[in-house]
Design an enzyme around this catalytic site. Sequence first.
Site, mmCIF file in Angstrom:
data_model
loop_
_atom_site.group_PDB
_atom_site.id
_atom_site.type_symbol
_atom_site.label_atom_id
_atom_site.label_comp_id
_atom_site.label_asym_id
_atom_site.label_seq_id
_atom_site.Cartn_x
_atom_site.Cartn_y
_atom_site.Cartn_z
ATOM 1 N N ARG A 22 -22.043 92.543 -8.870
ATOM 2 C CA ARG A 22 -23.337 92.459 -9.535
ATOM 3 C C ARG A 22 -23.744 93.826 -10.059
ATOM 4 O O ARG A 22 -23.370 94.860 -9.532
ATOM 5 C CB ARG A 22 -24.398 91.863 -8.619
ATOM 6 C CG ARG A 22 -24.546 92.536 -7.271
ATOM 7 C CD ARG A 22 -25.495 91.754 -6.359
ATOM 8 N NE ARG A 22 -26.848 91.744 -6.850
ATOM 9 C CZ ARG A 22 -27.552 90.632 -7.086
ATOM 10 N NH1 ARG A 22 -27.022 89.447 -6.867
ATOM 11 N NH2 ARG A 22 -28.775 90.693 -7.508
ATOM 12 N N GLU A 30 -31.519 79.885 -11.033
ATOM 13 C CA GLU A 30 -32.542 79.101 -10.371
ATOM 14 C C GLU A 30 -33.865 79.414 -11.068
ATOM 15 O O GLU A 30 -34.190 80.591 -11.252
ATOM 16 C CB GLU A 30 -32.626 79.481 -8.884
ATOM 17 C CG GLU A 30 -33.693 78.675 -8.189
ATOM 18 C CD GLU A 30 -33.770 78.895 -6.679
ATOM 19 O OE1 GLU A 30 -33.008 79.711 -6.133
ATOM 20 O OE2 GLU A 30 -34.627 78.225 -6.083
ATOM 21 N N LYS A 42 -34.893 89.434 -7.890
ATOM 22 C CA LYS A 42 -35.986 88.588 -8.380
ATOM 23 C C LYS A 42 -37.161 88.603 -7.425
ATOM 24 O O LYS A 42 -38.307 88.606 -7.839
ATOM 25 C CB LYS A 42 -35.491 87.146 -8.449
ATOM 26 C CG LYS A 42 -35.073 86.667 -9.796
ATOM 27 C CD LYS A 42 -34.919 85.155 -9.678
ATOM 28 C CE LYS A 42 -33.765 84.656 -10.490
ATOM 29 N NZ LYS A 42 -33.376 83.300 -10.104
HETATM 30 P P1 ATP Z 1 -31.730 84.236 -6.154
HETATM 31 O O1 ATP Z 1 -30.576 83.293 -6.123
HETATM 32 O O2 ATP Z 1 -31.875 85.073 -4.937
HETATM 33 O O3 ATP Z 1 -32.986 83.668 -6.643
HETATM 34 P P2 ATP Z 1 -30.238 85.535 -8.224
HETATM 35 O O4 ATP Z 1 -30.507 86.864 -8.810
HETATM 36 O O5 ATP Z 1 -28.906 85.234 -7.622
HETATM 37 O O6 ATP Z 1 -31.412 85.339 -7.223
HETATM 38 P P3 ATP Z 1 -29.858 83.233 -9.880
HETATM 39 O O7 ATP Z 1 -30.860 82.552 -10.713
HETATM 40 O O8 ATP Z 1 -29.218 82.457 -8.801
HETATM 41 O O9 ATP Z 1 -30.591 84.498 -9.314
HETATM 42 O O10 ATP Z 1 -28.751 83.900 -10.797
HETATM 43 C C1 ATP Z 1 -28.119 83.249 -11.853
HETATM 44 C C2 ATP Z 1 -26.788 83.885 -12.109
HETATM 45 O O11 ATP Z 1 -26.946 85.261 -12.412
HETATM 46 C C3 ATP Z 1 -25.884 83.792 -10.900
HETATM 47 O O12 ATP Z 1 -24.599 83.395 -11.326
HETATM 48 C C4 ATP Z 1 -25.874 85.180 -10.361
HETATM 49 O O13 ATP Z 1 -24.671 85.468 -9.706
HETATM 50 C C5 ATP Z 1 -26.072 86.035 -11.617
HETATM 51 N N1 ATP Z 1 -26.685 87.315 -11.265
HETATM 52 C C6 ATP Z 1 -27.830 87.495 -10.592
HETATM 53 N N2 ATP Z 1 -28.075 88.804 -10.395
HETATM 54 C C7 ATP Z 1 -27.062 89.482 -10.970
HETATM 55 C C8 ATP Z 1 -26.731 90.869 -11.112
HETATM 56 N N3 ATP Z 1 -27.504 91.816 -10.615
HETATM 57 N N4 ATP Z 1 -25.601 91.190 -11.765
HETATM 58 C C9 ATP Z 1 -24.828 90.241 -12.287
HETATM 59 N N5 ATP Z 1 -25.067 88.917 -12.202
HETATM 60 C C10 ATP Z 1 -26.177 88.534 -11.550
#
Ligand code: ATP
Length: 558
Positions: free
Chosen positions: A262, A36, A272
Amino acid sequence: MSSSDNVRVPHFIRNIIESDLAGGKHKAIVTRFPPEPNGYLHVGHAKSICLNFGLALDYHGKCNLRFDDTNPEKESEEYAQSIQDDVHWLGFQWNGEVHWASDYFEALYDYAADLIGQGKAYVCDLTPDEMREYRGTLIAPGKNSPYRDRAVAENLDLFARMRAGEFPDGSKVLRAKIDMASPNINMRDPVIYRIKRAHHIRTGDQWCIYPMYDYTHCISDALENITHSLCTLEFEDHRPLYDWVLDQLPVPCHPQQIEFSRLELQYTLTSKRKLNQLVTEKLVAGWDDPRMPTITGMRRRGYTPEGIREFARRIGISKSDNVVDMSVLEGCIREDMEVRMPRVMAVVRPLKLVITNFVAGETQSREAGFHPNHPEFGSRLVPFSKEIWIEADDFAEAPPPGWQRLVPGGEVRLRYSYVIKCDEVVKDAAGNVVELRCSIDPNTLGKNPEGRKVKGVIHWVSAEHALPVEIRLYDRLFTVAEPDGDKEHDFREFLNPHSLEVLSGWVEPAVRDVPPETRYQFERLGYFCADRRDHKPGEKLVFNRAVTLKDSWTKEQG
Ligand code: ATP
Ligand code: MG
């Protein structure tokens, strides 16, 4: 890609892919990385990027970059651009154009109307509070909304009027009609559209209704013919909804969602939202502050994409907890830089040393290779003159046991140069050592001194020839391993006040004109990188320490 990129570490997702390919379920795989654009990417995202793009490379498939842009208020063009830069910098290229969930807004709308037509979605007027109350709890089933049995025609009409802007924000939603008694709360008639008048970075004010993530994500995957939709474990409970939506609709395919754990990196954050807080509250210098676990922060600090990819490989992919010590990441960076970065000398806490038996104004230069194991890296001339800088802590009046560096009356070798002897220690009125007066043994250039052993070797630079350099040393951003793991204390209370130290040092003239992001080992000090923003070749030299030479930190803690 470097050689270690070709070493495939087996894991359960590879097993699934290999059996899907072997069994003919798929001819080729298609993955995607779906961020996102609501912040900068961090080291956890790097794990996901390396997984998705890495699998596509390994199995000769494709990996899309798709922005999940369904929350217009939090998203920006700056974030979207930074994410593309980060993916490229990590060494990956997405398949074709960048995709956006907003590309599918029209299709998503039509699919929603299709669900309504099948009697599988309805417009609901419950307020958010009522909705919460009707939803039930983990142990109590929910109750059906009084609007659940609206007629198809009425729902279609209301949904069209939601889109047309006839109703205020938040006054109505579209919900999937699934099962209010499901043990999985995500299946209790989840909201799939909401009314929100917000300007969208791509569609502007074209829409006042926006689809929800769970509904959008699975359909976007299907429209892109994704074969394996890899996400983190918190989405495991959403998988039944992912599958339900796709099972109801005439989509081109039904991708398989697979969850993995994760990455949680100790002494830092992988949220984030919290990283955003650090930036907006100016607790760090920005998203690319070298102490930040963001990809852009790691880049600015001097971490290499190769080292980060190796890290992702080493931590592996599984469903069990992936809490990793910072030293694992630093180890990967160190190992990569050790074999690939040229070595020069810099002094970061300078102490003046005068060679009393060397002629003032004379310069002797010696050739020194940039890397002991890589003659192909070339060499440079290291100038030597009457006054040099050495590291203040390479001298001790009262040395601890085992000390091999300089002491009053003692000898030490200057790297690439002579053996010197400390004859006199000059102090200021306060008793601080301000200068050492030493003599060289002229018979020690390139050979051992006669009749005695000199063990210590120290680095130095010629005062006349050295260039001033700003040195930035970094420590952990937080003082505790899990800054966001404490219920009583806010994570900001654990910020390390000593995470940045700025020093004025001296460096060999060989680095005068190197561009930003040039990396070196500064001998005996660590691996450094010319700052992306502030380093100006030939003008103002600024180097960040990416990582120390040895992992002294883990030992200190243990
Ligand atoms: P949010 O959705 O709360 O803004 P997010 O960290 O999930 O935060 P995204 O932009 O949705 O951010 O993440 C993009 C991809 O990165 C998703 O597939 C998510 O599962 C993966 N991702 C995010 N954080 C991690 C992490 N700590 N370890 C591994 N993969 C991650
Ligand atoms: Mg997310």
